[in-house]
Design an enzyme around this catalytic site. Structure first.
Site, PDB file in Angstrom:
ATOM      1  N   HIS A  70       0.813  -1.256  -0.024  1.00 20.91           N
ATOM      2  CA  HIS A  70      -0.115  -0.120   0.040  1.00 20.91           C
ATOM      3  C   HIS A  70       0.879   1.399  -0.029  1.00 20.91           C
ATOM      4  O   HIS A  70       0.422   2.436   0.313  1.00 20.91           O
ATOM      5  CB  HIS A  70      -1.019  -0.163   1.115  1.00 20.91           C
ATOM      6  CG  HIS A  70      -1.798  -1.174   1.295  1.00 20.91           C
ATOM      7  ND1 HIS A  70      -1.917  -2.186   2.147  1.00 20.91           N
ATOM      8  CD2 HIS A  70      -2.859  -1.342   0.402  1.00 20.91           C
ATOM      9  CE1 HIS A  70      -2.926  -2.966   1.757  1.00 20.91           C
ATOM     10  NE2 HIS A  70      -3.507  -2.444   0.634  1.00 20.91           N
ATOM     11  N   LYS A 112      -3.072  -8.641  -6.546  1.00 22.74           N
ATOM     12  CA  LYS A 112      -3.502  -9.823  -7.435  1.00 22.74           C
ATOM     13  C   LYS A 112      -4.743 -10.683  -7.040  1.00 22.74           C
ATOM     14  O   LYS A 112      -4.799 -10.644  -6.022  1.00 22.74           O
ATOM     15  CB  LYS A 112      -2.364 -10.656  -7.765  1.00 22.74           C
ATOM     16  CG  LYS A 112      -2.455 -11.544  -9.233  1.00 22.74           C
ATOM     17  CD  LYS A 112      -1.864 -10.494 -10.307  1.00 22.74           C
ATOM     18  CE  LYS A 112      -1.766 -11.383 -11.430  1.00 22.74           C
ATOM     19  NZ  LYS A 112      -1.086 -10.486 -12.386  1.00 22.74           N
ATOM     20  N   SER A 369      -3.274   0.041 -18.535  1.00 23.18           N
ATOM     21  CA  SER A 369      -4.506   0.025 -17.652  1.00 23.18           C
ATOM     22  C   SER A 369      -4.415   1.418 -16.944  1.00 23.18           C
ATOM     23  O   SER A 369      -5.377   1.964 -16.758  1.00 23.18           O
ATOM     24  CB  SER A 369      -4.170  -1.035 -16.560  1.00 23.18           C
ATOM     25  OG  SER A 369      -4.867  -2.222 -16.786  1.00 23.18           O
TER      26      SER A 369
HETATM   27  N1  GLU Z   1      -2.838  -9.042 -15.281  1.00 23.03           N
HETATM   28  C1  GLU Z   1      -1.691  -8.058 -15.956  1.00 23.03           C
HETATM   29  C2  GLU Z   1      -0.446  -8.155 -15.463  1.00 23.03           C
HETATM   30  O1  GLU Z   1      -0.033  -9.052 -14.758  1.00 23.03           O
HETATM   31  C3  GLU Z   1      -2.317  -6.438 -16.015  1.00 23.03           C
HETATM   32  C4  GLU Z   1      -2.475  -5.894 -14.677  1.00 23.03           C
HETATM   33  C5  GLU Z   1      -3.309  -4.570 -14.647  1.00 23.03           C
HETATM   34  O2  GLU Z   1      -3.507  -4.288 -15.705  1.00 23.03           O
HETATM   35  O3  GLU Z   1      -3.729  -4.109 -13.578  1.00 23.03           O
HETATM   36  O4  GLU Z   1       0.324  -7.359 -15.638  1.00 23.03           O
END
Ligand code: GLU
Length: 478
Positions: A70, A112, A369
């Protein structure tokens, strides 16, 4: 466990491997051991189970969301839909997200998620139920939100699932202005962003192109500089593998090998990536593609064929102490997270190869993203305010230059100069800039300290230093 399948090797300890790499890199930093511990640990691990109705019985689904760090808010990272998901894996992937975001200067902590299912065993409406219920469970514990924790696609999930998550979040938070920023990787029609789907693969291709451009480094590997004609084997024809192969061949590389869980193809003269992709779509397998000179039923053999660059873009723990001695590539670029074990990496470097590490190589996804999240918070598409203005300014400039010089441009030349940037062009240019700058940042760290021996260690050192500064700025650490 069958060793001829592209599956995550659960016997190996993924989070332990990430920590091992972290500890090794930490010795090249000056931070207090307590602060290093804080950076390394997973802050919050939420493990939950919920029921869904499947036919006329109930099934209990195992799920996780891990917020690793965080030091920045929100935390960010994909949700993996896979039968192989376990807590250790989600923790490792969340940790990698923290370092990944730091490396590409994206202001998020790492997170994750995991849902332990094989999506192929569920109907569309069951998948929707699972995804919506998973989202509700996150909402209940404050584990999702545009300023809290922002999920995205990962292995086994995509735009469709992100659309369901966005809709569930918005429904449960009526009137929340920034609700669409609670998840990224959404369909474009549902406040997604152009270029997100292909971003990770494009980022992998840009990372390789940047690496092979540096003549001095290529010379050490016995390779010429430049991407043109470089022979590449790609493992995985999912979103990351397919787009990596596609953009690499657009940049001039030769895709000589493609591997999927059902087998591998090889042709030293190059494979047509799109044709293989279409063949697999039509037949369900890459095997049987007429343009291949060799076929292997055991996909792991595909990794061991002659090439300059190997791109594991499937799952973790694919390149281990057992197969590293057979890998012929000089460069491994990790499209997947954690495809190379630390032991295999040590052997590869000893044999004179280099590894472009996952936490940099596949950071294109989270980079775009970030752009999507910014778009959602600003409620305006990139380029919308400036495009017409840019076009008018360019038009005035072209008219003036033509007037002064007497030259007259063709209509094609005129329109290519005048044209204002589209959202996709802006996203791709932001991504390209990020991948190029970050590569040089890592390489400089490597060259700055002669004791740092790999790009991964250099990437970790850079990430640790940046995260440490964030903690110090938060006033958490004196
Ligand atoms: N799952 C993707 C990664 O491992 C994208 C994560 C995201 O866009 O927040 O980088």
């Amino acid at each position: 466990m069958p060793n001829n399948k592209l599956v995550a090797n659960q016997e190996l300890h993924f989070f332990g491997d990430v920590c091992k790499n972290f500890d090794y890199a930490a010795q090249f930093t000056q931070h207090d051991s307590g602060l290093l511990d804080q950076i390394k640990s997973c802050n919050s691990v939420y493990r939950f189970r919920f029921p869904i109705r499947k036919g006329n019985h109930f099934e209990v689904i195992d799920a996780w969301r891990v917020e690793h760090s965080h030091h920045q808010s929100p935390t960010k990272g994909g949700i993996r839909y896979s039968e192989m998901v376990n807590e250790d894996e989600v923790m490792a992937l969340a940790a990698l997200m923290t370092y990944k975001c730091a490396i590409v200067n994206v202001p998020f902590g790492g997170a994750k998620g995991g849902i332990k299912i094989n999506p192929q065993n569920y109907t569309l409406s069951e998948l929707e139920n699972i995804t919506r219920r998973y989202t509700v469970e996150l909402i209940k514990k404050n584990f999702i939100g545009p300023s809290i924790d922002v999920p995205a696609p990962d292995y086994g999930s995509g735009e469709r699932e992100m659309g369901w998550i966005a809709d569930t979040y918005a429904t449960m938070n009526p009137g929340q202005l920034d609700a669409m920023g609670a998840v990224t990787g959404k369909p474009i029609a549902l406040h997604g962003i152009a270029g997100r789907r292909e971003a990770t693969g494009r980022g992998v291709a840009l990372a390789i192109r940047e690496c092979v451009t540096i003549a001095e480094d290529m010379q050490k590997l016995g390779l010429t500089a430049g991407i043109a004609g470089k022979k590449v084997i790609v493992q995985g024809m999912g979103n990351v593998g397919y787009h990596s192969a596609k953009f690499l061949s657009e940049f001039g590389a030769l895709i000589v090998g493609l591997c999927e869980f059902e087998g591998a193809l090889y042709n030293a003269d190059g494979l047509d990536v799109e044709a293989v992709f279409q063949h697999r779509k039509a037949t369900g397998s890459i095997l049987g593609y007429a343009g291949a000179k060799k076929e292997y039923k055991n996909p792991m053999l595909g990794l061991e064929q002659p090439c300059d660059i190997l791109v594991p873009a499937a799952l973790e723990n694919q390149i281990t102490i057992n197969n590293i001695k057979n890998i012929q590539a000089k460069i491994i670029c990790e499209g997947a997270n954690g495809p190379t074990t630390p032991e295999a990496e040590a052997v590869f470097y000893k044999n004179g190869g280099i590894i472009i590490p996952d936490m940099y190589a596949n950071a294109g996804g989270v980079t775009v993203s970030y752009f999507e999240w910014l778009k959602n918070l600003s409620h305006v598409a990139f380029g919308r305010m400036s495009r017409r203005f840019e076009e008018n300014s360019n038009l005035n400039l072209v008219n003036m230059v033509e007037g002064i010089t007497g030259l007259s441009l063709t209509s094609m030349q005129r329109s290519s100069i005048i044209k204002g940037a589209s959202e996709l062009e802006l996203v791709n240019s932001g991504l390209e800039d990020t991948m190029i700058r970050s590569y040089h940042e890592i390489r400089e760290t490597l060259h700055h300290n002669p004791k740092i021996d790999t790009l991964r260690t250099a990437a970790f050192v850079g990430a640790i230093n940046k995260i440490a500064v964030s903690y110090q700025n938060l006033g958490v650490w004196p």
